[in-house]
Design a protein around this motif. Structure first.
Motif: not given
Length: 320
Positions: A311-315, A177-180, A170-173, A272-276
């Motif tokens: 903005r914070t988590f997307s690649e 972000g989720s991918e890490v 959870h802290v890593l996420r 939100l993190e992985t798509t446009r």
């Protein structure tokens, strides 16, 4: 590099002790390490491990003064566990922690935080088997033994043993972000997220003729964008609504509706993190309906809007 220091208190639980170095030490982004993890004791002596061996640590308590995050694993040390007190060396070690550091506990490490007064007036958790002992020692803490972890901002606590994995992921996420978090979970061969709370692990006999809801949960996860409700899930499980609801809560610690909302929010965050995809499409594909509904759920869950989250988590995904 973010500095993580694991404070091993005497009679430390060895399983808990190894979780933060493994999870945070594994975390990478673009091939770069994200955390430096060091393990220290309250003094320079070896630390007894509850499983019957002694660990020689590489660092003394002085490294706590450099920590951005401090993790306290479970312990059987008598002061916090039996009397609600800290001895001199442990109290002195905790005093070294910077005021702005994030503090985490795993399992009965929450007793140490309780004895230090760091949980007074806060919501927290610990292993369900020790919940009543905790309440008697630390009545000022809002204890919830039904969850796997509690994130109370700068102080985070987890339930017993493997729930420390859930908390670290959870802290890593939250940090990266989720991918890490997912990559770290895959490396350690653990699930990136477990459903429900620790209430599902409390020993409560169930009628032998009731089936599991696991297959229905898998079925629902593949249809989050579709209109699902309790009746449809119960029908798929071939149970009455009443039986399904009772069994579902026993297995996950959540009601079917709460679980479904949780899964939809998680899927929306992933999109939100992985798509446009535009926010309204993210809302539709995750089953939350409208952009306004997604915004409401995200604000209630993590306190940010969909665009701010992206903005914070997307690649590098451009905003719609």
């Amino acid at each position: 590099m973010h500095e993580v220091v694991v404070l091993a208190v005497d009679e430390v639980v060895g399983y808990d002790l190894n979780i933060p170095p493994q999870l945070f030490g594994t975390a990478r982004k673009n091939g770069e390490r994200l955390y430096r993890v060091r393990v220290c004791g309250v003094d320079d002596r070896p630390v007894r491990v509850s499983a019957g061996y002694t660990a020689v640590l590489d660092h003394g308590p002085e490294v706590l003064a450099e920590a951005d995050t401090v993790v306290i694993p479970g312990t059987r040390v008598a002061g916090p566990r039996r009397h609600g007190t800290l001895d001199g060396p442990l109290a002195a070690a905790i005093e070294l922690i910077p005021a702005d550091a994030r503090i985490m506990s795993i399992c009965t490490g929450a007793f140490v935080l309780g004895a230090a007064g760091l949980l007074d007036g806060r919501r927290a958790t610990t292993h369900w088997a020790y919940a009543e002992e905790f309440r008697q020692l630390y009545p000022k803490v809002d204890l919830d033994e039904n969850v796997l972890f509690v994130d109370d901002g700068d102080v985070l606590t987890s339930a017993g043993l493997a729930a420390g994995v859930d908390l670290c992921l959870h802290v890593l996420r939250s940090d990266h972000g989720s991918e890490v978090a997912n990559v770290a979970a895959r490396h350690c061969v653990v699930p990136p997220w477990r459903d429900g709370g620790q209430s599902q692990y409390i020993d409560r006999p169930l009628p032998a003729d009731e089936g599991s809801t696991a297959a229905t949960r898998d079925w629902a996860l593949r249809r989050l964008g579709e209109p699902l409700d309790l009746a449809a899930m119960a029908a798929q499980a071939r149970m009455s609504v009443r039986t399904f609801s009772r069994r579902f809560r026993a297995e996950t610690g959540l009601s079917p509706r709460a679980w479904l909302i949780q899964q939809r929010i998680r899927h929306a965050r992933h999109l939100l993190e992985t798509t446009r995809l535009p926010v309204d499409q993210v809302a539709a594909e995750s089953g939350l309906g409208t952009a306004a509904s997604l915004r409401q759920h995200l604000n209630a869950t993590i306190g940010v809007s969909p665009l701010a989250y992206r903005r914070t988590f997307s690649e590098g995904a451009p905003l719609p």
